[in-house]
Motif scaffolding. Structure first.
Motif, PDB file in Angstrom:
ATOM      1  N   ILE A  15     -26.936 -28.601 -73.737  1.00  0.00           N
ATOM      2  CA  ILE A  15     -28.061 -28.413 -74.645  1.00  0.00           C
ATOM      3  C   ILE A  15     -28.635 -27.020 -74.488  1.00  0.00           C
ATOM      4  N   ALA A  16     -28.732 -26.585 -73.256  1.00  0.00           N
ATOM      5  CA  ALA A  16     -29.268 -25.249 -73.016  1.00  0.00           C
ATOM      6  C   ALA A  16     -28.524 -24.642 -71.837  1.00  0.00           C
ATOM      7  N   THR A  17     -28.458 -23.317 -71.827  1.00  0.00           N
ATOM      8  CA  THR A  17     -27.753 -22.633 -70.757  1.00  0.00           C
ATOM      9  C   THR A  17     -28.641 -21.534 -70.203  1.00  0.00           C
ATOM     10  N   GLY A  18     -28.698 -21.458 -68.915  1.00  0.00           N
ATOM     11  CA  GLY A  18     -29.434 -20.361 -68.279  1.00  0.00           C
ATOM     12  C   GLY A  18     -28.468 -19.526 -67.470  1.00  0.00           C
ATOM     13  N   ILE A  19     -28.595 -18.214 -67.559  1.00  0.00           N
ATOM     14  CA  ILE A  19     -27.688 -17.344 -66.825  1.00  0.00           C
ATOM     15  C   ILE A  19     -28.518 -16.402 -65.954  1.00  0.00           C
ATOM     16  N   ASP A  20     -28.222 -16.391 -64.657  1.00  0.00           N
ATOM     17  CA  ASP A  20     -28.973 -15.562 -63.717  1.00  0.00           C
ATOM     18  C   ASP A  20     -28.030 -14.687 -62.926  1.00  0.00           C
ATOM     19  N   GLN A  21     -28.636 -13.620 -62.389  1.00  0.00           N
ATOM     20  CA  GLN A  21     -27.860 -12.849 -61.440  1.00  0.00           C
ATOM     21  C   GLN A  21     -28.485 -13.082 -60.079  1.00  0.00           C
ATOM     22  N   ILE A  22     -27.628 -13.421 -59.112  1.00  0.00           N
ATOM     23  CA  ILE A  22     -28.149 -13.519 -57.753  1.00  0.00           C
ATOM     24  C   ILE A  22     -27.459 -12.431 -56.940  1.00  0.00           C
ATOM     25  N   GLU A  23     -27.760 -12.339 -55.692  1.00  0.00           N
ATOM     26  CA  GLU A  23     -27.291 -11.167 -54.927  1.00  0.00           C
ATOM     27  C   GLU A  23     -25.775 -10.989 -54.991  1.00  0.00           C
ATOM     28  N   GLU A  24     -25.364  -9.840 -54.644  1.00  0.00           N
ATOM     29  CA  GLU A  24     -23.950  -9.473 -54.515  1.00  0.00           C
ATOM     30  C   GLU A  24     -23.185  -9.683 -55.808  1.00  0.00           C
ATOM     31  N   GLU A  25     -23.795  -9.292 -56.895  1.00  0.00           N
ATOM     32  CA  GLU A  25     -23.106  -9.310 -58.181  1.00  0.00           C
ATOM     33  C   GLU A  25     -22.567 -10.676 -58.547  1.00  0.00           C
ATOM     34  N   GLN A  26     -23.237 -11.693 -58.100  1.00  0.00           N
ATOM     35  CA  GLN A  26     -22.794 -13.037 -58.452  1.00  0.00           C
ATOM     36  C   GLN A  26     -23.626 -13.537 -59.642  1.00  0.00           C
ATOM     37  N   ILE A  27     -22.983 -14.325 -60.493  1.00  0.00           N
ATOM     38  CA  ILE A  27     -23.679 -14.876 -61.645  1.00  0.00           C
ATOM     39  C   ILE A  27     -23.875 -16.370 -61.409  1.00  0.00           C
ATOM     40  N   GLU A  28     -25.077 -16.803 -61.655  1.00  0.00           N
ATOM     41  CA  GLU A  28     -25.319 -18.234 -61.526  1.00  0.00           C
ATOM     42  C   GLU A  28     -25.613 -18.803 -62.905  1.00  0.00           C
ATOM     43  N   VAL A  29     -24.854 -19.809 -63.292  1.00  0.00           N
ATOM     44  CA  VAL A  29     -25.041 -20.420 -64.606  1.00  0.00           C
ATOM     45  C   VAL A  29     -25.663 -21.796 -64.416  1.00  0.00           C
ATOM     46  N   THR A  30     -26.718 -22.064 -65.153  1.00  0.00           N
ATOM     47  CA  THR A  30     -27.354 -23.380 -65.073  1.00  0.00           C
ATOM     48  C   THR A  30     -27.243 -24.046 -66.442  1.00  0.00           C
ATOM     49  N   PHE A  31     -26.670 -25.223 -66.437  1.00  0.00           N
ATOM     50  CA  PHE A  31     -26.535 -25.955 -67.697  1.00  0.00           C
ATOM     51  C   PHE A  31     -27.551 -27.077 -67.754  1.00  0.00           C
ATOM     52  N   LEU A  32     -28.092 -27.276 -68.916  1.00  0.00           N
ATOM     53  CA  LEU A  32     -28.853 -28.487 -69.143  1.00  0.00           C
ATOM     54  C   LEU A  32     -27.912 -29.413 -69.896  1.00  0.00           C
ATOM     55  N   LEU A  33     -27.484 -30.466 -69.218  1.00  0.00           N
ATOM     56  CA  LEU A  33     -26.468 -31.340 -69.808  1.00  0.00           C
ATOM     57  C   LEU A  33     -27.097 -32.609 -70.334  1.00  0.00           C
ATOM     58  N   TYR A  34     -26.487 -33.126 -71.353  1.00  0.00           N
ATOM     59  CA  TYR A  34     -26.900 -34.428 -71.855  1.00  0.00           C
ATOM     60  C   TYR A  34     -25.813 -35.423 -71.481  1.00  0.00           C
ATOM     61  N   VAL A  35     -26.159 -36.379 -70.664  1.00  0.00           N
ATOM     62  CA  VAL A  35     -25.213 -37.444 -70.341  1.00  0.00           C
ATOM     63  C   VAL A  35     -25.886 -38.744 -70.724  1.00  0.00           C
ATOM     64  N   PRO A  36     -25.299 -39.448 -71.695  1.00  0.00           N
ATOM     65  CA  PRO A  36     -26.000 -40.609 -72.239  1.00  0.00           C
ATOM     66  C   PRO A  36     -26.247 -41.692 -71.212  1.00  0.00           C
TER      67      PRO A  36
END
Lengths: 498, 387, 365
Positions: B38-59
């Motif tokens: 439903i929604a996606t969040g994208i962050d940068q955390i240390e050492e050039e790493q990308i953190e992706v957060t999903f908001l999932l819908y599971v019925p």
């Protein structure tokens, strides 16, 4: 059996004309009708000469035979037993025929006519005083309408002919008869309006029926198959109707109607898909209502054909096409369903077909039981048990209902199984498969012809002047021309000069 | 005749046979096997790493079986994963979640501000390149970490909220396509709204809801500044033609305020190049609706009305100028795509200054012309205080 | 029963619907990349080229209205040269048929069925296309008549719905970024698709005689060209040159971007449907012409059997290219534009010129 059959045939052939002596005639007839106990041979005498009556008991009005044939002959003062004299001066029945050929005589007897022989001639008189048990004219069952005539055809061909004759009184309405069936000797009438119907189609029908070689015509299928151009197609290429006014309208469009004795339906050719989609009511309603109900029918034809397939395709291949909130709702209801959507649809569709079939076969009193069990089983229990999702039940129900919207039963039968291969295709390739399915069906429809008329006419080949009566129900004011696809002999519906 | 039909019959059979043979169903994706993003969040955390957060819908199946209308709040989960790039994190996540990640309905992408400052453009590339996210998806930059924000959405009916976002007349939104267009143009500058959360207290607990506060300015694929307040309103006048903007004015010498809202607005840029002076005229037409009048002014009076119009346009002009000053003088980011505007009328001249557009941009003279129409001064002219 | 007769209306719909979508979907991005915002001028030139081809083809056929093309070309160019040219033409059709199949496969695979093997996708449509082709040109014509209007609606309605997203400013500056050479180069891609009206050489005598026939044919090519023009213009107006030229199927993106009341979204299904309809008719027509043509040179095999052979060959050929780059970028550059396009344009021109000169000589004698 075969030898006995051959023997009888040869025996009849050897007596192409009966002898004049009454005694010999009786002997020959007794031989022909050996073991036929329903045949009545009744010898009787006037003051001067002997006579013989032969008829099938149950097919004739025996009282009338006594009243109008036997008694006048017995009491007549005319001496000469010559048949023309008897017809004109003694018996008082008008529909008579003088016969000489034995085969003819046999046919007349089978038709329920009474045959009179005398002692001196090798000819016979056939009196038409048939009277047998038949259904009275009732309201048609398969094609009921709210507003319109309540007459429907019955099993007796003469009644059926008269019903149409009463609608179209012109002598141009031709009814040419034909006998088909080696054993059944079923009489068939090919009816058309001279000056409107294309002679080529009439000849074609006659030729196809003459070529037909069957034992008996017990159902319309044997005639229908003979008239079809493509036997392997699932689509009906003959239109049925049990309503005289539908047949009359078809005749006025230049089509050919075929009456079969013993069948309360009249066959009409040529046929296009759009004639099969019209109901007799289209023309009794106001044109706006007629148009709208026509559109509804076309739309639900597509629904009946494609709804389950589209549901499968979208749900298993193209979820992004469903609005988000709707998808979440469907996802929720489908979460615990153990079957893939395709299998689910297949199961439901098959169960629905089973219920429908059971509903037709069962006695009427039981029909409601089936429907109750059916609704409870598939509607309620299956959803609650989590075997089938509620949206799927809805889709199947809508599909089922839509197929009932089609006026021609033969067409709605096709729509019962055509969706299955399309479902297969869309379960395999999604919308692409669905489109391929549609294309195959469309290509097939395009390749069909009925007596040279394209099945999809007037849509393809396109004829814009006729297309208007397909897309909308044009007010009768503007329907001045007959459909040119059937015949171009007499294109104007209006009397010219007026 | 008969041979021909036999042949067509053969085709039927081949068709049915092939469909049975081929029924591999390669692309079948049952809804049961999907985790709908439903929604996606994208962050940068240390050492050039990308953190992706999903908001999932599971019925939640129990809700459906009983037929009750249960809010989807119980069905949303958030899940995070780190990886070298956006796509890497997504791939990793897919291999760990039993369900297939389904992007088709992801309407909103939130980038963390940390990431936006460093490499927004690089991560946006993934969204543009893959076919699945819709071009209409909304892009936001988070004020804090995107993960924190997405995590908070678990408790609200987000799917419905986000699908209504683009239709909102008050929340600003930018679609993926808009941003793509801004960033690939020669000016390489764009503007993305900043998202935030609002706490809403109900009788039982506090719920965090989605909110939009301010905008971020993107230049050459990086976020260089964030604006709020008057500058932000100025940007809304120029870049969000569909959202409604509230305006308050303090009429001279009167005690009180007049509040209005825009119903319609249109902007026209007309560039002019004369004697090597670059100037551009921004013409704004707007229709206003008066919402509140706490002054003693009689708005129905035509002269007062005219005065009001002037006040409003002054206010609007001031906001826009504030914004323009910021982007022109402080940032030198051509957010308004002046380059394209000039290129259309003066292709040759713009090509000459293509290399040092930043300098040129700084020196463009901007004149703003605002035309205000008061469409509706309100249904009554009652001044409650003014007895 | 011989069901190979087309009416003039069927001819119109057939040529319109088989050309339009393929062209719209595949060529805009290449054309925009070369000609920038003046790609619509390229479209105009492409229309011009195709009209010249059509006009000369019709001139050739109308001179011998009842002859099959293989007879016509042998009368004009002599037995052996004529036979050679006509077989070359048929071979080019077969190759293009294979390329089309592959492009269809790549498109479907790239947009809706990523995991299904391309061979299966191609096989399915080919099998479907064999059915009407087998029954004859009349069936194909009737199909075109039914689906043509649907196709047209499917193309025009998204463009109209998308008008809100368009900005005519994207079409400026005029002429500056491109130049005459770029515009002509940009027109070759769409021209290659539009000039397949050269197919009329083989089927002209199969369509019924009607005074409006030539008019309708011209209109069909013109309409398909104009629709292409419209789509290119709206693509540029919606996305601007930069985005439009980088997407593989910009028309698809155009439809994806439309949303009606915020409710009906993702109209790509319409594009895919319309695309399948169009390519289906195209495959049918190519299959018919090649099988009809080749069967004239093989005494023993009749046309209906030939359909299966050609379909088999085309299927095999379509599996040869390695990927989408081979088929969509390399093929047009290496074979399509340098060989097939000139051949299609020059052959009818050459034939009509020869006729013209021959008739002149005959007249003076």
């Amino acid at each position: 059996m075969k030898t006995a059959d051959l023997h009888l045939k040869e025996f009849i052939k050897s007596y192409e004309f009966l002898p004049s002596s009454l005694e010999e005639k009786t002997k020959i007839l007794k031989e022909i009708y050996k073991n036929c106990d329903d045949i009545v041979l009744h010898p009787f005498f006037s003051k001067q000469s002997a006579y013989l009556l032969i008829f099938v008991s149950g097919l004739c009005d025996e009282e009338k035979i006594h009243e109008h044939i036997v008694r006048p002959i017995q009491h007549t003062s005319i001496v000469s037993p010559e048949l023309p004299l008897i017809i004109s001066h003694v018996t008082n029945i008008t529909n008579t025929k003088i016969l000489s050929n034995t085969l003819e005589i046999i046919d007349e007897i089978a038709d329920g006519n009474t045959i009179l022989f005398n002692d001196i001639e090798n000819k016979a008189v056939s009196y038409r005083i048939t009277s047998y048990e038949k259904r009275s004219i009732e309201e048609p069952q398969a094609e009921s309408v709210v507003i319109g005539s309540r007459e429907g055809f019955i099993e007796s061909i003469s009644t059926n002919l008269s019903l149409v004759r009463r609608k179209i009184k012109t002598p141009s309405l031709k009814m040419s008869s034909m006998v088909i069936g080696t054993y059944s000797h079923t009489s068939i009438y090919i009816s058309y309006i001279e000056g409107i119907a294309s002679l080529q189609i009439v000849e074609d029908v006659k030729e196809k029926l003459t070529k037909l070689n069957v034992d008996a015509v017990l159902s319309n299928a044997s005639i229908e198959e003979a008239l079809e151009d493509n036997w392997s197609s699932p689509f009906p290429q003959v239109q049925y109707s049990e309503r005289p006014e539908v047949v009359a309208a078809a005749l006025l469009e230049g089509r050919v109607a075929i009456f079969i004795d013993g069948i309360p339906f009249v066959l009409m050719v040529p046929v296009t898909l759009f004639t099969l989609l019209q109901t007799p009511e289209d023309y009794t309603e106001r044109f706006i209502n007629g148009t709208l109900s026509r559109w509804l029918r076309y739309f639900f034809l597509m629904v009946a054909l494609l709804a389950p397939s589209a549901y499968i395709a979208i749900l298993t291949f193209h979820q992004e096409m469903i609005p988000t909130t709707l998808l979440l709702r469907i996802a929720q209801s489908r979460e615990e369903i153990p079957f893939p959507a395709f299998l689910e649809a297949l199961i439901m569709q098959v169960i629905f077909e089973v219920l429908r079939e059971a509903g037709i076969r069962l006695p009427k009193q039981m029909g409601s039981t089936v429907s109750i069990v059916g609704t409870l089983v598939i509607g309620q229990a299956a959803i609650q048990a989590g075997l089938v999702s509620a949206p799927m039940v809805m889709i199947v129900a809508i599909t089922g209902i839509s197929s009932f919207l089609l006026p021609q039963y033969t067409l709605s039968i096709v729509l019962r199984w055509i969706p299955f291969p399309v479902m297969f295709l869309s379960g395999m390739l999604g919308l692409v498969g669905l489109m391929l399915g549609v294309l195959i069906i469309a290509s097939h429809l395009c390749s069909l012809r009925s007596f040279g008329v394209s099945y999809l006419a007037p849509l393809a080949p396109n004829d814009s002047s006729l297309l208007k009566d397909v897309l909308i129900r044009v007010p009768l004011k503007f329907m001045k021309k007959r459909p040119s696809i059937y015949s171009s002999i007499n294109p104007n519906r209006r009397n010219e000069g007026k | 005749m008969h041979r021909k039909h036999l042949n067509s019959f053969k085709i039927y059979i081949t068709l049915i046979l092939t469909s049975i043979i081929l029924s591999g169903c390669w692309d079948v994706m049952e809804v049961n096997d999907l985790a709908i993003v439903i929604a996606t969040g994208i962050d940068q955390i240390e050492e050039e790493q990308i953190e992706v957060t999903f908001l999932l819908y599971v019925p939640n199946p129990s809700g459906a079986a009983s037929g009750e209308v249960s809010g989807s709040s119980k069905n949303s989960y958030s899940i995070s994963m780190t990886g070298d790039t956006f796509s890497d994190a997504v791939m990793k996540l897919e291999s760990e979640v039993p369900r297939e990640i389904f992007w088709g309905h992801s309407n909103i992408f939130i980038f963390g501000s940390e990431l936006a400052k460093n490499e927004l453009g690089k991560q946006l590339d993934f969204l543009v390149r893959t076919a699945e996210p819709r071009e209409q998806s909304q892009i936001y930059i988070s004020q804090e970490k995107a993960k924190v924000e997405v995590d908070k959405f678990v408790s609200i009916n987000t799917a419905e909220l986000f699908s209504k976002l683009p239709k909102s007349r008050y929340l600003k939104s930018m679609t993926l396509k808009d941003i793509e267009e801004m960033l690939v143009n020669n000016s390489q500058a764009g503007l993305i709204p900043i998202s935030n959360t609002n706490s809403v207290k109900t009788s039982e607990d506090t719920i965090d809801s989605f909110a939009v506060k301010g905008s971020a300015i993107i230049y050459q694929g990086k976020m260089i500044s964030s604006i709020s307040g008057e500058k932000d309103i100025g940007s809304q006048w120029l870049l969000f033609p569909k959202t409604n903007i509230p305006i308050n004015i303090n009429p001279d010498g009167k005690n009180g305020k007049v509040s209005a809202e825009t119903i319609k607005k249109s902007i026209k840029l007309s560039p002019l190049l004369e004697d090597k002076t670059w100037s551009i005229k921004i013409k704004i037409n707007t229709d206003l609706l008066i919402l509140q009048n706490s002054t003693s002014l009689d708005i129905y009076n035509p002269t007062v009305m005219n005065q009001m119009k002037k006040e409003f346009s002054k206010k609007i002009k001031a906001d826009i100028e504030e914004f323009l000053n910021h982007i022109q003088k402080d940032l030198k980011a051509d957010v308004l795509q002046f380059y394209e505007a000039f290129h259309r009328s003066y292709p040759k001249e713009t090509d000459d200054v293509k290399e040092n557009w930043e300098e040129q941009f700084e020196n463009i003279k901007v004149s703003i012309q605002v035309e205000v129409k008061i469409k509706n001064p309100g249904v009554t002219n009652l001044n409650i205080e003014n007895k | 029963m011989n069901d190979n007769v087309l009416t003039y209306k069927q001819l119109f719909w057939l040529f319109l619907s088989m050309q339009v979508i393929m062209n719209m979907l595949l060529t805009p991005s290449g054309s925009i990349m070369i000609a920038q915002q003046d790609a619509w001028l390229s479209a105009l030139i492409a229309i011009l080229i195709s009209l010249v081809t059509l006009w000369s083809s019709i001139k050739v056929c109308a001179r011998y209205p009842s002859m099959d093309f293989h007879v016509i070309i042998e009368t004009i160019a002599g037995k052996w040269i004529g036979r050679l040219l006509s077989i070359f033409l048929l071979v080019s059709f077969t190759v293009v048929l294979a390329v089309m199949l592959r492009q269809y496969g790549e498109f479907v695979s790239g947009t809706v069925l990523p995991k299904t093997p391309i061979s299966v996708i191609i096989f399915c449509i080919l099998v479907t296309a064999i059915y009407p082709t087998f029954h004859g040109l009349g069936v194909i014509g009737r199909l075109a008549e039914i689906f043509g209007p649907i196709l047209l609606l499917g193309i025009i309605s998204p463009i109209i719905l998308g008008i809100v997203n368009m900005d005519v400013k994207h079409l400026l500056p005029f002429w500056y970024d491109s130049g005459i050479l770029a515009i002509i180069t940009g027109s070759l891609g769409p021209a290659a698709f539009l000039t397949d009206c050269v197919l009329i050489l083989w089927i002209f005598n199969l369509s019924e005689f009607h005074p409006n026939k030539i008019k309708y044919l011209t209109w069909s090519i013109l309409t398909s060209g104009l629709l292409y023009l419209l789509s290119v213009t709206s693509i540029i107006a919606t996305f601007g040159v930069k985005i439009a030229s980088t997407h593989l199927y910009p028309f698809l993106i155009l439809e994806r971007y439309i949303s009606i009341f915020g409710m009906i979204e993702n109209l790509d299904a319409i594009v895919i449907t319309v695309w399948i309809l169009s390519i289906f008719l195209k495959i049918c027509l190519y299959l018919f012409v090649t099988s009809y043509g080749f069967s004239m040179y093989t005494a023993k095999i009749n046309r209906q059997k030939m359909v299966f052979y050609i379909a088999g060959i085309a299927f095999f050929l379509s599996l040869l290219p390695r990927n989408v780059v081979d088929i969509s970028i390399e093929f047009p550059q290496v074979v399509g534009v340098p060989f097939i396009l000139p051949f299609w344009v020059i052959l009818p021109l050459f034939l009509s010129l020869t006729i013209f000169i021959k008739d002149k000589i005959n007249k003076t004698q």
